[in-house]
Motif scaffolding. Structure first.
Motif, short mmCIF file in Angstrom:
data_model
loop_
_atom_site.label_atom_id
_atom_site.label_comp_id
_atom_site.label_asym_id
_atom_site.label_seq_id
_atom_site.Cartn_x
_atom_site.Cartn_y
_atom_site.Cartn_z
N SER A 207 73.27 -27.39 -24.37
CA SER A 207 72.89 -26.40 -25.39
C SER A 207 71.84 -25.41 -24.91
O SER A 207 71.52 -24.45 -25.61
N SER A 208 71.30 -25.63 -23.69
CA SER A 208 70.24 -24.75 -23.20
C SER A 208 70.37 -24.57 -21.69
O SER A 208 70.22 -25.55 -20.94
N PRO A 209 70.65 -23.36 -21.21
CA PRO A 209 70.80 -23.14 -19.77
C PRO A 209 69.47 -23.26 -19.04
O PRO A 209 68.41 -22.99 -19.60
N LEU A 210 69.53 -23.66 -17.80
CA LEU A 210 68.35 -23.73 -16.96
C LEU A 210 67.95 -22.31 -16.56
O LEU A 210 68.80 -21.48 -16.24
N SER A 211 66.66 -22.03 -16.55
CA SER A 211 66.19 -20.70 -16.18
C SER A 211 64.87 -20.79 -15.44
O SER A 211 64.18 -21.82 -15.47
N ASP A 212 64.51 -19.71 -14.76
CA ASP A 212 63.28 -19.66 -13.98
C ASP A 212 62.08 -19.96 -14.88
O ASP A 212 61.94 -19.40 -15.96
N GLY A 213 61.22 -20.84 -14.43
CA GLY A 213 60.08 -21.25 -15.23
C GLY A 213 60.25 -22.62 -15.85
O GLY A 213 59.26 -23.26 -16.22
N ASP A 214 61.52 -23.08 -15.95
CA ASP A 214 61.76 -24.42 -16.48
C ASP A 214 61.36 -25.48 -15.45
O ASP A 214 61.32 -25.22 -14.24
N HIS A 215 61.09 -26.68 -15.95
CA HIS A 215 60.61 -27.76 -15.08
C HIS A 215 61.62 -28.11 -13.99
O HIS A 215 61.24 -28.45 -12.88
N GLY A 216 62.91 -28.01 -14.27
CA GLY A 216 63.93 -28.38 -13.30
C GLY A 216 64.40 -27.26 -12.40
O GLY A 216 65.37 -27.42 -11.66
N TYR A 217 63.70 -26.11 -12.43
CA TYR A 217 64.15 -24.92 -11.69
C TYR A 217 63.35 -24.74 -10.41
O TYR A 217 62.12 -24.83 -10.41
N ILE A 218 64.07 -24.47 -9.31
CA ILE A 218 63.44 -24.15 -8.03
C ILE A 218 63.48 -22.64 -7.84
O ILE A 218 64.57 -22.06 -7.68
N SER A 219 62.34 -22.01 -7.85
CA SER A 219 62.30 -20.54 -7.79
C SER A 219 62.66 -20.01 -6.40
O SER A 219 63.33 -18.98 -6.28
N SER A 220 62.18 -20.69 -5.37
CA SER A 220 62.43 -20.22 -3.99
C SER A 220 63.09 -21.34 -3.19
O SER A 220 62.42 -22.08 -2.45
N PRO A 221 64.40 -21.49 -3.32
CA PRO A 221 65.09 -22.59 -2.65
C PRO A 221 65.10 -22.42 -1.14
O PRO A 221 65.20 -21.31 -0.62
N THR A 222 64.99 -23.56 -0.44
CA THR A 222 65.11 -23.58 1.01
C THR A 222 66.57 -23.84 1.39
O THR A 222 67.41 -24.11 0.52
N ILE A 223 66.85 -23.82 2.67
CA ILE A 223 68.21 -24.11 3.12
C ILE A 223 68.62 -25.53 2.74
O ILE A 223 69.79 -25.81 2.47
N SER A 224 67.64 -26.43 2.67
CA SER A 224 67.93 -27.82 2.31
C SER A 224 68.26 -27.97 0.83
O SER A 224 68.92 -28.93 0.43
N ASP A 225 67.79 -27.04 0.00
CA ASP A 225 68.07 -27.10 -1.43
C ASP A 225 69.48 -26.60 -1.76
O ASP A 225 70.07 -26.98 -2.77
N LYS A 226 70.02 -25.74 -0.90
CA LYS A 226 71.31 -25.11 -1.18
C LYS A 226 72.47 -26.05 -0.88
O LYS A 226 72.39 -26.91 -0.01
N VAL A 227 73.55 -25.86 -1.61
CA VAL A 227 74.76 -26.64 -1.40
C VAL A 227 75.50 -26.07 -0.18
O VAL A 227 75.72 -24.86 -0.08
N HIS A 228 75.86 -26.94 0.74
CA HIS A 228 76.56 -26.52 1.96
C HIS A 228 78.07 -26.67 1.84
O HIS A 228 78.82 -25.98 2.53
N VAL A 229 78.51 -27.62 1.01
CA VAL A 229 79.95 -27.84 0.80
C VAL A 229 80.16 -28.22 -0.67
O VAL A 229 79.45 -29.09 -1.18
N LEU A 230 81.10 -27.58 -1.32
CA LEU A 230 81.47 -27.94 -2.69
C LEU A 230 82.65 -28.90 -2.63
O LEU A 230 83.71 -28.56 -2.10
N VAL A 231 82.46 -30.10 -3.18
CA VAL A 231 83.52 -31.11 -3.15
C VAL A 231 83.94 -31.43 -4.58
O VAL A 231 83.11 -31.86 -5.39
N CYS A 232 85.21 -31.22 -4.89
CA CYS A 232 85.75 -31.56 -6.20
C CYS A 232 86.39 -32.94 -6.13
O CYS A 232 87.20 -33.20 -5.23
N ILE A 233 86.02 -33.80 -7.04
CA ILE A 233 86.58 -35.15 -7.08
C ILE A 233 87.55 -35.25 -8.25
O ILE A 233 87.20 -34.92 -9.39
N TYR A 234 88.78 -35.69 -7.98
CA TYR A 234 89.78 -35.78 -9.03
C TYR A 234 90.57 -37.07 -8.87
O TYR A 234 91.02 -37.39 -7.76
N SER A 235 90.75 -37.80 -9.95
CA SER A 235 91.48 -39.06 -9.89
C SER A 235 92.99 -38.81 -9.95
O SER A 235 93.47 -38.12 -10.86
N ALA A 236 93.71 -39.38 -9.01
CA ALA A 236 95.17 -39.26 -9.02
C ALA A 236 95.76 -39.97 -10.22
O ALA A 236 96.90 -39.69 -10.62
#
Length: 210
Positions: free
Chosen positions: A71-100
């Protein structure tokens, strides 16, 4: 075997996780492999996790342990928000998991996944998919896991998933879950490690572009 990532056998149709980072420990105390998994709340019918929040996670703006609020999007200034992400914070591969073994993916969920994939593509993040529970949908595989690439039924499942989501066939990796076993099986591990190898290769390719 490990059970760091909590799961529920009674609420399999509902998300059970938040944005959680998991490290892979080497043999010995205090040593970890140089990769992490960021587990994210699953796609569900209804509000669920907001696609905009997942896009922020791709860019590295979401802190480990953040609980998504539909009900509430994450935004800059929120406790769970990283304002200046490093390379380690960024996602390097997006993996979708789906059950057959899952019922047909609902259009609203499929639309969310497509939107997230498009965002990842804009960020030049490589993508792949893991097709789980393959032994539950094919007797040949249940009898002998080595039949995984001989199963016509599984190939149709993978082809359908590829056409619906847009992920190429050679980026969809079938795996068998450790569901009732208490000992490791080399044939099961081979599929899991094959998928892990592709994730690492894709991640290395993405890191080289940063």
């Amino acid at each position: 075997m490990t059970h760091e990532a909590l799961a529920s056998s009674t609420t399999s149709d509902q998300s059970f996780t938040k944005y959680q980072t998991y490290k892979v420990k080497k043999e010995g105390r205090g040593n970890f492999y140089p990769l992490v998994f960021n587990d994210i709340t699953g796609m569900e019918e209804g509000p669920g996790v907001r696609t905009d929040d997942i896009k922020l996670a791709l860019k590295g703006h979401v802190k480990d342990g953040y609980k998504f609020n539909p009900s509430s999007p994450l935004s800059d200034g929120d406790h769970g928000y990283i304002s200046s992400p490093t390379i380690s914070d960024k996602v390097h591969v997006l993996v979708c998991i789906y059950s057959a073994n899952a019922s047909e993916m609902r259009s609203s969920v499929l639309q969310k996944m497509r939107e997230i994939r498009e965002a990842a593509s804009d960020l030049r993040i490589p993508q792949l998919a893991i097709l789980t529970h393959i032994d539950a949908v094919c007797g040949e595989i249940e009898t002998n896991i080595k039949n995984v690439y001989r199963s016509k039924y599984l190939k149709r499942k993978m082809t359908d998933f590829s056409s619906r989501l847009g992920i190429p066939m050679n980026c969809i990796l079938p795996v068998k879950n450790y569901s009732h076993e208490i000992q490791l099986n080399p044939d099961v591990d081979a599929l899991i490690l094959s998928a892990l190898r592709l994730m690492i290769d894709f991640g290395d390719d993405y890191a080289d572009t940063l």
